[in-house]
Design an enzyme around this catalytic site. Structure first.
Site, short mmCIF file in Angstrom:
data_model
loop_
_atom_site.label_atom_id
_atom_site.label_comp_id
_atom_site.label_asym_id
_atom_site.label_seq_id
_atom_site.Cartn_x
_atom_site.Cartn_y
_atom_site.Cartn_z
CG ASP A 124 -1.86 -1.20 1.21
OD1 ASP A 124 -2.21 -1.67 0.12
OD2 ASP A 124 -2.21 -1.68 2.31
N GLY B 73 -4.56 -4.24 -3.85
CA GLY B 73 -5.56 -3.21 -4.13
C GLY B 73 -4.76 -1.97 -4.50
CG HIS B 74 -1.99 -2.03 -7.02
ND1 HIS B 74 -1.11 -2.61 -7.89
CD2 HIS B 74 -1.71 -2.56 -5.80
CE1 HIS B 74 -0.33 -3.45 -7.22
NE2 HIS B 74 -0.69 -3.45 -5.96
CB THR C 7 -6.49 -10.35 1.43
OG1 THR C 7 -5.97 -11.39 0.59
CG2 THR C 7 -5.40 -9.30 1.66
NE ARG D 194 6.37 -31.15 -7.16
CZ ARG D 194 7.34 -31.94 -6.72
NH1 ARG D 194 8.36 -32.22 -7.49
NH2 ARG D 194 7.27 -32.47 -5.51
CB ALA E 263 -7.33 -0.56 -1.53
CB VAL E 264 -8.33 -5.73 -0.70
CG1 VAL E 264 -9.01 -7.07 -0.88
CG2 VAL E 264 -7.42 -5.44 -1.87
CB THR E 265 -9.86 -6.36 3.80
OG1 THR E 265 -8.73 -5.60 4.24
CG2 THR E 265 -9.36 -7.59 3.05
NE ARG F 290 -7.49 -6.92 6.60
CZ ARG F 290 -6.56 -7.86 6.50
NH1 ARG F 290 -6.33 -8.66 7.53
NH2 ARG F 290 -5.85 -7.99 5.41
CE LYS G 30 -1.45 7.86 1.81
NZ LYS G 30 -2.42 6.78 2.06
CB SER H 172 3.62 11.03 -4.24
OG SER H 172 2.23 11.03 -4.31
P1 GDP Z 1 -0.76 0.33 -3.56
O1 GDP Z 1 -1.38 -0.94 -3.11
O2 GDP Z 1 0.72 0.38 -3.33
O3 GDP Z 1 -1.11 0.70 -4.98
O4 GDP Z 1 -1.37 1.48 -2.63
P2 GDP Z 1 -2.92 1.64 -2.20
O5 GDP Z 1 -3.69 2.13 -3.37
O6 GDP Z 1 -3.41 0.41 -1.52
O7 GDP Z 1 -2.79 2.72 -1.07
C1 GDP Z 1 -2.26 3.98 -1.31
C2 GDP Z 1 -3.33 5.03 -0.96
O8 GDP Z 1 -2.74 6.29 -0.83
C3 GDP Z 1 -4.38 5.18 -2.04
O9 GDP Z 1 -5.60 5.50 -1.43
C4 GDP Z 1 -3.85 6.35 -2.87
O10 GDP Z 1 -4.89 7.05 -3.54
C5 GDP Z 1 -3.25 7.19 -1.80
N1 GDP Z 1 -2.09 8.00 -2.20
C6 GDP Z 1 -1.11 7.71 -3.08
N2 GDP Z 1 -0.16 8.66 -3.09
C7 GDP Z 1 -0.55 9.59 -2.20
C8 GDP Z 1 0.03 10.82 -1.73
O11 GDP Z 1 1.11 11.24 -2.11
N3 GDP Z 1 -0.68 11.51 -0.78
C9 GDP Z 1 -1.87 11.07 -0.29
N4 GDP Z 1 -2.48 11.80 0.63
N5 GDP Z 1 -2.44 9.91 -0.71
C10 GDP Z 1 -1.78 9.19 -1.63
P1 IMO Z 2 -0.93 -4.18 -2.23
O1 IMO Z 2 -0.47 -4.74 -3.56
C1 IMO Z 2 -0.98 -4.66 2.12
C2 IMO Z 2 -1.05 -8.78 3.66
C3 IMO Z 2 -2.30 -9.25 4.35
C4 IMO Z 2 -1.71 -10.24 5.32
C5 IMO Z 2 -0.58 -10.88 4.52
C6 IMO Z 2 -0.92 -12.20 3.87
O2 IMO Z 2 -2.22 -3.47 -2.29
O3 IMO Z 2 0.18 -3.41 -1.59
P2 IMO Z 2 -2.44 -12.88 1.78
O4 IMO Z 2 -3.89 -12.64 1.50
O5 IMO Z 2 -1.52 -12.31 0.76
O6 IMO Z 2 -2.15 -14.32 2.07
O7 IMO Z 2 -2.15 -12.09 3.17
O8 IMO Z 2 -0.24 -9.94 3.52
N1 IMO Z 2 -1.27 -8.24 2.29
C7 IMO Z 2 -1.20 -6.94 1.98
N2 IMO Z 2 -1.02 -5.85 2.76
N3 IMO Z 2 -1.09 -4.51 0.79
C8 IMO Z 2 -1.24 -5.60 -0.02
O9 IMO Z 2 -1.23 -5.52 -1.37
C9 IMO Z 2 -1.35 -6.87 0.58
N4 IMO Z 2 -1.52 -8.13 0.10
C10 IMO Z 2 -1.45 -8.94 1.15
O10 IMO Z 2 -2.95 -8.19 5.00
O11 IMO Z 2 -1.12 -9.58 6.41
MG MG Z 3 -2.91 -1.60 -1.81
#
Ligand code: GDP
Ligand code: IMO
Ligand code: MG
Length: 432
Positions: A14, A41-42, A130, A144, A308-310, A312, A340, A420
């Site tokens: 994240d 969750g991107h 997740t 396998r 972004a997914v759960t 939490r 951020k 950013s």
């Molecule tokens: P990812 O999983 O690495 O793609 O990141 P996520 O999307 O799960 O979480 C990043 C969160 O921070 C998202 O809600 C973005 O919209 C937000 N975000 C990204 N860059 C910035 C930033 O520079 N400032 C702020 N305030 N939010 C940001």
């Molecule tokens: P992005 O790509 C943050 C965490 C879960 C849990 C552990 C194992 O959005 O950065 P899993 O379901 O993979 O077996 O869970 O990994 N986890 C993440 N935490 N961002 C993610 O993806 C994650 N994908 C899995 O919360 O602790």
């Molecule tokens: Mg994410």
């Protein structure tokens, strides 16, 4: 021959990978996910719209690019269908621009049940996954027994029936053990209809370009095309080097791009390492710089730190430079992207963990285990107390903030090339 670049998370996920892949996409011909699955969750924001991508690469919004789901990814056909159909509804048709590796492994409905059953069996020691079936799908791959996307092209029902049978035996035995320990067995209600939905989603998947992606990417490089490999999760969740066992089940570090796409190490170019100006974690597991006080709550509130997914709550804390030095080393990071930054705008003092004290001894090296014996040692820096979200270029950044960035560069011995200052694509500043 061209080299492929990689963008990956250096913390516990994240970090903002989605935003930055989208931002960098104009420089590339192909964007390729190399590991993970819908546990990711991107989030991307531009032109007042917000999208959350889970299995589909973050290069789909810039137009004219090929997006690839690589062999290292695990794909849930039902979630994939949902994601692709929602994107189609908002005007983003993927049939021409999305390719999927025939060697990517499939997440079955029973993998999700096994994920639940495994978590239940761990009791208090649960990972806090997740719940998307990630662990059991990668387990089947390594043992396998997995089913791959290419399998759907020939006598698939037979292969599915065998996998289903195997999984049911495992679930029955896990359920028996759970009941014997006074726990709750995993419910099989609704499994049949889930399987029907899943089979329909397999038909949907057949409509996409299912390809031998290792040939595709290597031919593309030979033809001088540019590739950006998109990581999921973060290096501290890597199955080999993360905070094991509280990790995900794939190699999230840059080596995962080699195995997850079929790109040789000698063909890797830039490695963009992405990190937040602080640190977060979702799920269980150690987190030395975690804050349990008002400051942690304030970071969560201002940074909207909810999964972004759960959905939490994400655990929040100060930046951990011991961990970052470690993940920069593992990935051979060539440039850093700092995300951020704006979230810390109002803090009078910013703390950064520069070393750990373990049983009285100071170390700057990431240890075997980051358990409760690890005490973070902090350096304090004055906050900038200025709204960064209005800054559009380097010259507008306040001096106290620049001091913080320079401090991080010295500590991490790697240049920070992008800052950013907000979730929007535009809220991004290049540094010379
Ligand atoms: P990812 O999983 O690495 O793609 O990141 P996520 O999307 O799960 O979480 C990043 C969160 O921070 C998202 O809600 C973005 O919209 C937000 N975000 C990204 N860059 C910035 C930033 O520079 N400032 C702020 N305030 N939010 C940001
Ligand atoms: P992005 O790509 C943050 C965490 C879960 C849990 C552990 C194992 O959005 O950065 P899993 O379901 O993979 O077996 O869970 O990994 N986890 C993440 N935490 N961002 C993610 O993806 C994650 N994908 C899995 O919360 O602790
Ligand atoms: Mg994410």
């Amino acid at each position: 021959m061209r080299k492929a670049d990689i963008l990956l998370g250096l913390q516990w996920g994240d970090e903002g990978k989605g935003k930055m892949v989208d931002f960098l996409t104009p420089k590339y011909d192909i964007i390729a996910r190399f590991q993970g699955g819908p546990n990711a969750g991107h989030t991307l924001e531009f032109e007042g719209q917000k999208y959350v991508l889970r299995s589909i690469p973050s290069g789909i919004f810039q137009g004219g690019k090929i997006n690839l789901i690589g062999n290292g990814v695990v794909l849930d056909p039902v979630l994939f269908r949902k994601e692709a159909e929602e994107l189609a509804q908002s005007g983003h048709q993927l049939h021409d621009c999305l390719y999927i590796s025939k060697k990517a492994h499939l997440i079955l409905p029973t993998h999700r049940l096994l994920d639940q059953a495994n978590e239940a069996a761990k009791g208090k020691a649960k990972i806090g996954t997740t719940g998307k079936g990630i662990g059991p799908t990668y387990t089947d791959k390594i043992s396998r027994n997995g089913l791959r996307v290419g399998d759907i092209l020939d006598r698939f029902e037979e292969k599915y029936a065998l996998a289903h049978q195997r999984h049911m035996e495992m679930i029955y035995s896990l359920n028996e053990a759970a009941v014997a320990k006074g726990g709750t067995p995993v419910s099989l209600d609704g499994l049949e209809s889930l399987e029907q939905e899943w089979m329909q989603a397999i038909d949907y998947l057949r409509q996409f370009h299912l390809i031998d992606s290792e040939h595709f990417v290597n031919k593309a490089l030979a033809q001088d095309q540019t590739i950006l490999c998109e990581g999921a999760q973060g290096s501290l969740l890597d199955v080999d080097f993360g905070s094991y066992p509280f990790v995900t089940s794939s190699n999230t570090i840059c080596a995962g791009a080699c195995t997850g796409l079929g790109i040789a190490p000698s063909r890797i170019g830039e490695v963009y390492g992405i990190f937040k100006a602080y640190c977060t974690r979702v799920g269980s597991g150690p987190f030395p710089t975690e804050l349990f006080d008002e400051t942690g709550k304030k970071i969560r509130d201002i940074g909207h730190e909810y999964g972004a997914v759960t959905g939490r709550e994400r655990r929040c804390g100060w930046i951990d430079l011991v961990a970052l030095r470690y993940t920069i080393m593992l990935n051979g990071v060539t440039q850093l992207l700092m995300m951020k930054s704006d979230v810390l705008d109002t803090f009078p003092v910013i703390k950064a963990c520069t070393a750990y004290r373990i049983n009285g001894e100071l170390t700057r090296d990431f240890p075997f285990s980051i358990d409760e014996n690890v005490e973070p040692v902090y350096e304090e820096l004055p906050g900038w107390q200025t709204d960064l979200t209005h800054c559009t270029k380097q010259e507008e950044l306040p001096q106290a903030f620049i001091n913080y960035v320079n401090f991080l560069e010295r500590e991490l011995n790697t240049p920070i090339k992008i800052i950013s200052v907000g979730p929007d694509r535009e809220a991004t500043i290049w540094r010379e």
